[in-house]
Design an enzyme around this catalytic site. Structure first.
Site, PDB file in Angstrom:
ATOM      1  CD  GLU A   1       4.900   7.859  -6.762  1.00 34.67           C
ATOM      2  OE1 GLU A   1       5.578   8.525  -5.979  1.00 34.67           O
ATOM      3  OE2 GLU A   1       4.466   6.726  -6.487  1.00 34.67           O
TER       4      GLU A   1
ATOM      5  CG  ASP B   1       2.020   5.389  -3.896  1.00 33.45           C
ATOM      6  OD1 ASP B   1       2.800   6.348  -3.949  1.00 33.45           O
ATOM      7  OD2 ASP B   1       2.289   4.313  -3.313  1.00 33.45           O
TER       8      ASP B   1
END
Length: 771
Positions: free
Chosen positions: A475, A420
């Site tokens: 990401e 993330d």
């Protein structure tokens, strides 16, 4: 989680579209997408800059192998000096040449740190098993507890086991700032009972004492009956009879990941938090039935605030206790493996919760960054996320984070990660107020956080050395070149990046453009705009597009009709007919053109209505929109089944024909007037008709291989809520086009063609019947 909250407006997307006139061929003419027409703003497109279609399965020669390397647990390594001199990433992308000094610098920093780890810790393989030394471990007939807290003046271990009297278990500090205490067994039993509460008590510089949950704690719980209660660290060491024993091996790595992104807690159809075992028993069968091969679990790492969607992590080694025990999570992963589903963990190493009572931030007592998990001052704080930023250059921080990755692999048998917030890690500015245009100077320079980049290189080097079949996804919305090239080549080492610009484009169309204004060239450009040889996971919508403040695509398309007009027992209303048709087409063309993998968020496969909103003060702590209403798709007379059926079918198509993993991707025709897109992926021919009214009979489409073709998938089939206008038992025979070896004489640069019927708002896929 959005990589950078400020990125995601349509004006600040990872995909910056050029004017339509610069992209589209003249009316009635089209060509294979190559560097000349569809050159990526991210450098070399997957088609190359010379106008020549490339086979992306081919690499640029073998990497130097040194089979006698002393690096632990690796069967092969590369020659460091050779790799530094001749960075393969520059050979792949010549536009990197002006930045070769930066690339060599970061690669040299990686080699320096890895060499130091080899020398002082025995290599990354050993270094990444810090959980065998830190936290609570068993050594002979003792429990040994170790904690890195160099800023503490004194330290004690407290808990239920000693009546929270720290004077009974004072700790000793070594030269590296590591505190330790040894607790001998009593009458053959551990001094600390399994399941009892524990905390680390340390004395601050001003003489006061503070209690913290141990940094390496394996489980943490909270008294759910007390509003705002603090979490407690739990000593988790169940006896063998209570430990879950894995029964199934990890499944083989799929050729291409078809990912089902899921949140365990909100997977119940009831307004409450679902358990790991409920998810395993009730949701995994749905995922398997829809032909996904990978599950990506969100919000597993413990987070004190449920409404953070799991992204404000407080306890990095502990699975969230809201959904059950560590053994329950193991049951979930094992059951997924029994279904041949890989399981990825949504890992959060980009930041940490500011919560000092429950989380790692409690170890920050005002010391310098050298003695802290986090940077000090503004560098250590993410203003937009209200979270702390790790000091990635710190030896012990690297040990902590690398061991965290290894822990989830080893203890829970995860198969990989989705990292993330990678954009935030890559740059000192965290991407805030940045609109990345693709200019390489935006990626390489003083704005780059080289320490964070080196950490990610170490992480990917360790992961792919110890777990060669692991899948690691970044990401990143910035389009950082080399992100998905191997570390050996001078890249950062991820397998995939998320194609984050695609959903932004769909949202722009759904909210701001009439159907007649949709640009076929712009859609194609957005979907294929990715770097040559750096793989992407395409998706139309993830959890980001469903959170409060936005809506799921189905709700944007169908709106209030979802509440009272979704019966399949009567003729569909124009709104529902359009909505279901476009929902299928948007998701399928994203899958077919948008990357080398595909992702769907839980519930979007059947058009789950409304949005996601976690219980919080602003909604009265309601769970009403923090669930999945599975009854909608299970009720046979409702139209949700049509979207679900099509989702299942398009995944099955890839299972059968492996088009996602194919390097053959050729767009042969687009028409702005007719709203048509024709392309090939693998040896399949895809025909998309986005026109709201026009159905085309007998249109000619180009193809590569001669022979006889039939329909492999048809969104207009009645099983998918369509009108059944295309015959599936019809043979489509090809005709040769032009002169062999002269593409300019072919039809749309394709050597063969056949004729098809293309109904409005539908898509068909044709396969070649084996001779």
């Amino acid at each position: 989680m959005q990589a950078v909250c400020g990125f995601r407006s349509s004006s600040c997307s990872s995909v910056v579209a050029a004017p339509a006139a610069a992209r589209l061929p003249p009316q009635g003419w089209s060509r294979q997408i190559t560097g000349g027409w569809q050159k990526s703003h991210l450098g070399n497109s997957m088609w190359g800059v010379d106008g020549v279609s490339r086979n992306t399965s081919k690499r640029n020669g073998p990497i130097a192998i040194n089979a006698t390397s002393l690096r632990p647990n690796q069967t092969a390594a590369w020659n460091d000096a050779e790799a530094l001199r001749n960075l393969k990433v520059v050979e792949v992308d010549p536009l990197l040449i002006p930045h070769v000094h930066h690339l060599r610098y970061r690669f040299q920093e990686f080699l320096r740190q890895r060499s130091a780890i080899d020398k002082h810790e025995g290599g990354l393989e050993v270094f990444s098993r810090g959980y065998e030394k830190f936290g609570f471990t068993r050594e002979k007939n003792c429990i040994v507890y170790r904690e890195w807290a160099p800023a503490a003046l004194a330290a004690q271990l407290v808990g239920d086991f000693n009546g929270w009297d720290g004077s009974k278990h004072n700790m000793e500090k070594d030269q590296f700032g590591v505190w330790s205490v040894q607790l001998s067994d009593h009458n053959g039993h551990p001094t600390i009972p399994h399941g009892s509460k524990v905390k680390f008590r340390m004395q601050k510089g001003d003489g006061s004492w503070v209690d913290c949950i141990p940094a390496w704690i394996k489980w943490a719980t909270v008294d759910a009956g007390k509003f705002g209660a603090a979490y407690d660290g739990i000593y988790w060491a169940p006896p063998p009879s209570e430990q879950y024993q894995f029964k199934h091996l990890r499944p083989p790595k799929p050729k291409a990941p078809r990912i089902y992104e899921a949140h365990v807690g909100m997977s119940s159809k009831e307004p409450r938090v679902a358990s790991y075992r409920e998810f395993a028993d009730n949701v995994l069968p749905r995922i398997k039935a829809n032909n996904y091969n990978t599950v990506q679990l969100m919000a597993v790492q413990e987070h004190a605030y449920y409404g953070s969607f799991g992204y404000h992590v407080t306890n990095f080694f502990a699975p969230s206790s809201r959904s059950g025990t560590p053994e329950d999570l193991k049951y979930l992963v094992d059951k997924a493996h029994s279904m041949e589903l890989q399981v990825l963990l949504d890992i959060v190493h980009s930041h940490a919760s500011t919560n000092a009572v429950d989380g790692l931030n409690g170890f920050d007592v005002g010391q310098s960054a050298e003695f802290s998990y986090f940077h000090t001052g503004s560098r250590g704080y993410h203003t937009q996320w209200d979270s702390r930023i790790f000091n990635y250059g710190s030896w012990e921080v690297q040990r902590f984070l690398l061991s965290n990755l290894r822990w989830w692999f080893e203890e829970y048998q995860f198969d990989g990660f989705r990292f993330d917030g990678v954009t935030s890690m890559l740059y000192h500015h965290h991407g805030l107020n940045m609109c990345f245009t693709g200019n390489y100077s935006e990626y390489f320079g003083e704005q780059t956080d080289v320490e964070a980049v080196v950490y990610m290189m170490l992480a990917n080097d360790m992961i792919h050395s110890v777990y060669p079949d692991a899948t690691v996804i970044a990401e990143d919305v910035s389009g950082m070149p080399t992100l998905c090239r191997t570390v050996q080549e001078g890249g950062i080492g991820f397998n995939f990046r998320l194609a984050m610009g695609i959903p932004d484009k769909w949202i722009q169309y759904l909210k701001n453009r009439k159907d007649e204004e949709w640009s076929m060239g712009e859609i194609v450009y957005t979907l294929v705009n990715r770097r040559y040889t750096e793989k992407c996971v395409g998706y139309a919508e993830s959890h980001d597009q469903s959170i409060v403040g936005d809506k799921a695509f189905a709700f944007l398309l169908l709106n209030k009709e979802m509440y009272f007009n979704m019966s399949s027992l009567r003729q569909l209303s124009p709104v529902v007919d359009r909505g279901i048709a476009l929902h299928k087409m948007i998701h399928f063309i994203t899958m077919a053109l948008g990357g080398e993998g595909y992702l769907n968020f839980m519930g979007n496969e059947f058009g789950h209505p409304e949005w996601v909103d976690f219980p919080r003060e602003g909604n009265g702590w309601s769970y009403d929109r923090c669930l999945r209403d599975w009854d909608l798709v299970d009720t046979d007379h409702l139209c949700y089944k049509f979207m679900n059926n099509f989702d299942r079918a398009m995944n099955l198509l890839d299972e059968k024909y492996n088009f996602l993993s194919s390097s053959k991707q050729i767009v042969s025709f687009t028409s702005e007037t007719d709203k048509l897109i024709v392309f090939e992926r693998a040896d399949l021919v895809f025909v998309f008709n986005f026109h709201p009214k026009n159905t085309y009979e007998g249109i000619k489409v180009g193809c590569d291989l001669p022979g006889k073709y039939r329909v492999a998938l048809d969104s207009d089939h009645s099983e998918f809520g369509g009108h059944g206008r295309v015959g599936h038992d019809i043979d489509h025979f090809t005709s040769p086009e032009g002169v062999v070896g002269k593409p300019e004489t072919n039809f749309n640069n394709r050597p063969h063609s056949f004729f098809v019927l293309s109904p409005c708002r539908s898509c068909q896929v044709y396969y070649k019947i084996p001779e």
